[in-house]
Design a protein around this motif. Structure first.
Motif, mmCIF file in Angstrom:
data_model
loop_
_atom_site.group_PDB
_atom_site.id
_atom_site.type_symbol
_atom_site.label_atom_id
_atom_site.label_comp_id
_atom_site.label_asym_id
_atom_site.label_seq_id
_atom_site.Cartn_x
_atom_site.Cartn_y
_atom_site.Cartn_z
ATOM 1 N N GLY A 1 0.812 -1.217 0.000
ATOM 2 C CA GLY A 1 0.000 0.000 0.000
ATOM 3 C C GLY A 1 0.844 1.264 0.000
ATOM 4 N N GLU A 2 1.886 1.295 0.836
ATOM 5 C CA GLU A 2 2.759 2.472 0.891
ATOM 6 C C GLU A 2 3.515 2.656 -0.420
ATOM 7 N N LEU A 3 3.999 1.557 -1.002
ATOM 8 C CA LEU A 3 4.765 1.647 -2.237
ATOM 9 C C LEU A 3 3.894 2.132 -3.385
ATOM 10 N N VAL A 4 2.705 1.578 -3.512
ATOM 11 C CA VAL A 4 1.814 1.977 -4.604
ATOM 12 C C VAL A 4 1.435 3.454 -4.473
ATOM 13 N N ALA B 1 3.218 5.837 -3.154
ATOM 14 C CA ALA B 1 4.380 6.631 -3.555
ATOM 15 C C ALA B 1 4.577 6.605 -5.066
ATOM 16 N N LEU B 2 4.418 5.452 -5.683
ATOM 17 C CA LEU B 2 4.571 5.347 -7.144
ATOM 18 C C LEU B 2 3.528 6.190 -7.872
ATOM 19 N N GLU B 3 2.297 6.118 -7.427
ATOM 20 C CA GLU B 3 1.238 6.883 -8.091
ATOM 21 C C GLU B 3 1.461 8.386 -7.940
ATOM 22 N N THR B 4 2.038 8.787 -6.809
ATOM 23 C CA THR B 4 2.346 10.207 -6.604
ATOM 24 C C THR B 4 3.474 10.661 -7.526
ATOM 25 N N LEU C 1 14.389 8.486 -9.906
ATOM 26 C CA LEU C 1 13.174 7.822 -9.440
ATOM 27 C C LEU C 1 13.362 7.314 -8.015
ATOM 28 N N VAL C 2 14.510 6.722 -7.714
ATOM 29 C CA VAL C 2 14.781 6.237 -6.354
ATOM 30 C C VAL C 2 14.734 7.385 -5.365
ATOM 31 N N ARG C 3 15.367 8.498 -5.706
ATOM 32 C CA ARG C 3 15.378 9.656 -4.793
ATOM 33 C C ARG C 3 13.967 10.168 -4.550
ATOM 34 N N ARG C 4 13.174 10.267 -5.597
ATOM 35 C CA ARG C 4 11.819 10.812 -5.449
ATOM 36 C C ARG C 4 10.935 9.864 -4.636
ATOM 37 N N LEU C 5 11.052 8.562 -4.881
ATOM 38 C CA LEU C 5 10.248 7.613 -4.114
ATOM 39 C C LEU C 5 10.628 7.633 -2.640
ATOM 40 N N ASN C 6 11.918 7.653 -2.353
ATOM 41 C CA ASN C 6 12.361 7.667 -0.955
ATOM 42 C C ASN C 6 12.034 8.984 -0.266
ATOM 43 N N GLY C 7 11.826 10.042 -1.053
ATOM 44 C CA GLY C 7 11.404 11.307 -0.477
ATOM 45 C C GLY C 7 9.958 11.297 -0.026
ATOM 46 N N ILE C 8 9.180 10.340 -0.538
ATOM 47 C CA ILE C 8 7.759 10.235 -0.202
ATOM 48 C C ILE C 8 7.489 9.090 0.763
ATOM 49 N N ARG D 1 15.932 0.665 -2.803
ATOM 50 C CA ARG D 1 17.392 0.643 -2.858
ATOM 51 C C ARG D 1 17.912 0.787 -4.285
ATOM 52 N N ARG D 2 17.158 0.257 -5.253
ATOM 53 C CA ARG D 2 17.558 0.346 -6.655
ATOM 54 C C ARG D 2 16.325 0.345 -7.534
ATOM 55 N N ALA D 3 16.454 0.947 -8.720
ATOM 56 C CA ALA D 3 15.425 0.884 -9.754
ATOM 57 C C ALA D 3 16.122 0.649 -11.083
ATOM 58 N N ALA D 4 15.511 -0.138 -11.946
ATOM 59 C CA ALA D 4 16.116 -0.414 -13.245
ATOM 60 C C ALA D 4 15.049 -0.843 -14.231
ATOM 61 N N GLU D 5 15.258 -0.494 -15.511
ATOM 62 C CA GLU D 5 14.391 -1.041 -16.546
ATOM 63 C C GLU D 5 14.710 -2.524 -16.679
ATOM 64 N N ALA D 6 13.665 -3.350 -16.773
ATOM 65 C CA ALA D 6 13.839 -4.800 -16.804
ATOM 66 C C ALA D 6 13.375 -5.370 -18.131
ATOM 67 N N SER D 7 13.808 -6.583 -18.393
ATOM 68 C CA SER D 7 13.330 -7.316 -19.559
ATOM 69 C C SER D 7 11.813 -7.459 -19.485
ATOM 70 N N PRO D 8 11.117 -7.432 -20.616
ATOM 71 C CA PRO D 8 9.663 -7.641 -20.587
ATOM 72 C C PRO D 8 9.282 -9.015 -20.046
ATOM 73 N N TYR D 9 10.236 -9.943 -19.991
ATOM 74 C CA TYR D 9 9.973 -11.281 -19.463
ATOM 75 C C TYR D 9 10.316 -11.402 -17.982
ATOM 76 N N PHE D 10 10.842 -10.328 -17.390
ATOM 77 C CA PHE D 10 11.190 -10.385 -15.969
ATOM 78 C C PHE D 10 9.912 -10.438 -15.137
ATOM 79 N N ASP D 11 9.842 -11.398 -14.244
ATOM 80 C CA ASP D 11 8.695 -11.539 -13.339
ATOM 81 C C ASP D 11 9.248 -11.737 -11.933
ATOM 82 N N ALA D 12 9.001 -10.760 -11.061
ATOM 83 C CA ALA D 12 9.585 -10.809 -9.713
ATOM 84 C C ALA D 12 9.184 -12.062 -8.967
#
Length: 271
Positions: A28-31, A33-36, A80-87, A95-106
Motif C-alpha cells: 500500500g505504501e509503495l503503490v 508513492a509510485l502513483e504520486t 526515481l529512487v530519490r523521489r520515491l524515498n522522499g515520499i 534501494r535500486r530501480a532499473a528497466e527490466a526485460s519484458p519477461y522479468f517476473d519478480a
C-alpha cells in the motif's frame, strides 16, 4: 516499460506485504508513492515474496509495468529512487530501480529466495536495540543438533507439515539450504533458501529446529514431522520479527521467459 525495484523494509509496523483495506501494508505504501511520483493511478506491483505481518526484508524485489506516457523519458533510475524515498515513510526504502526485460517476473522468475532468522539465546547476546529483529529465547540452543536435524529436511518434499494450506495450492517445495551458525555477536542465525516457500513455512521450520536445539526433541523428530505431511500442533510457528527476506536470485535475461513458465507449472512430488 517493465520496471524492477529492489526494496528493504522494517516490517514491525506493517500488516505484511499485501494491500488490505484499512490496514498499513508495504504494498500500500509503495503503490501510493509510485502513483504520486508517476502522476497516475491504478499502479499494480508484483513482489518476489509476500511477507507476513512483522517480517522484515533487505532484498525484496518488485516489478511493475508503466504504460506509454507514464514512463519518464528519458528514464533516470537514480532520480526515481530519490523521489520515491522522499515520499515513502522511513521504514521502507527503495534501494535500486532499473528497466527490466519484458519477461522479468519478480514472483515467477525467481530461482530462489533466501531468508535469515536470528535468535538470541544467551544473556550476553541480548540487545534491547535489536529486540524488533531478533527472537529472544530463554534457553541455550545446540547449533550442531539443529544442523543435524536440518539435513533431514533438505531437498524436494511435500512440506504440508510446515505450511498453512491454501485451497488449490501445492505444498511441494525444494529446500536448497537450511543451516545454523553463531555470528560474531553470538546470535544463532539460520539461513533458509528454497525455490519458493508456502505460508508460514520458514517460521514453522525454525520452531521445529528450536525444539531440537534446546533438547526437547531428538534430531530424528524433524524427519518424522516432515514425513507425516500434516500440521502437528507440537511444532510451534515462531514469532515473525526474527525473520528477514535477505535475497532473491534470478536467471540471466535470456532464461527469464522459460523460468517463469516452468514455475507456473503446478508442482508434483517426485519422491
Amino acid at each position: 516499460m517493465r520496471l524492477r525495484l529492489d526494496l528493504a523494509y522494517d516490517g514491525t509496523d506493517f500488516h505484511g506485504w499485501a494491500a488490505q483495506p484499512g490496514l498499513r501494508t508495504v504494498q500500500g505504501e509503495l503503490v501510493t508513492a509510485l502513483e504520486t511520483v508517476l502522476r497516475t493511478s491504478g499502479v499494480e506491483v508484483v513482489c518476489a515474496g509476500r511477507t507476513d505481518a512483522g517480517v522484515h526484508a533487505r532484498g525484496q524485489v518488485v516489478h511493475l509495468d508503466l504504460a506509454d506516457g507514464v514512463a519518464p523519458d528519458p528514464f533516470d533510475p537514480d532520480r526515481l529512487v530519490r523521489r520515491l524515498n522522499g515520499i515513502l515513510p522511513p521504514d521502507v526504502r527503495v534501494r535500486r530501480a532499473a528497466e527490466a526485460s519484458p519477461y522479468f517476473d519478480a514472483r515467477f522468475g525467481a530461482l530462489w529466495r533466501r531468508y535469515a532468522y536470528r535468535i538470541a539465546d544467551r544473556p550476553e547476546t541480548l540487545d534491547p536495540l535489536a529486540r524488533g529483529h531478533v527472537l529472544t529465547w530463554p534457553r541455550p540452543l545446540d547449533v550442531d543438533a539443529m544442523n543435524a536435524a536440518s539435513q533431514l529436511l533438505l531437498g524436494e518434499h511435500d512440506f504440508a507439515s510446515f505450511c498453512k494450506r491454501r485451497e488449490g495450492a501445492t505444498t511441494i517445495r525444494t529446500l536448497q539450504e537450511l543451516s545454523w551458525e553463531r555470528d560474531s555477536r553470538g546470535l544463532v542465525v539460520g539461513r533458509v533458501r528454497a525455490d519458493a516457500f508456502c505460508h508460514s513455512m520458514v517460521r514453522a521450520l525454525v520452531g521445529c529446529l528450536i525444539a531440537v536445539g534446546e533438547g526437547r526433541r531428538p534430531v530424528a523428530w524433524a524427519g518424522e514431522i516432515l514425513r507425516a505431511e500434516v500440521r502437528d500442533p507440537s511444532v510451534a510457528v515462531v514469532h515473525p520479527h526474527g525473520l528477514v527476506l535477505e535475497e532473491v536470485a534470478y536467471p540471466p535475461d535470456a532464461e527469464l521467459e522459460a523460468r517463469a513458465a516452468q514455475t507456473r507449472t503446478k508442482r508434483v512430488s517426485h519422491e
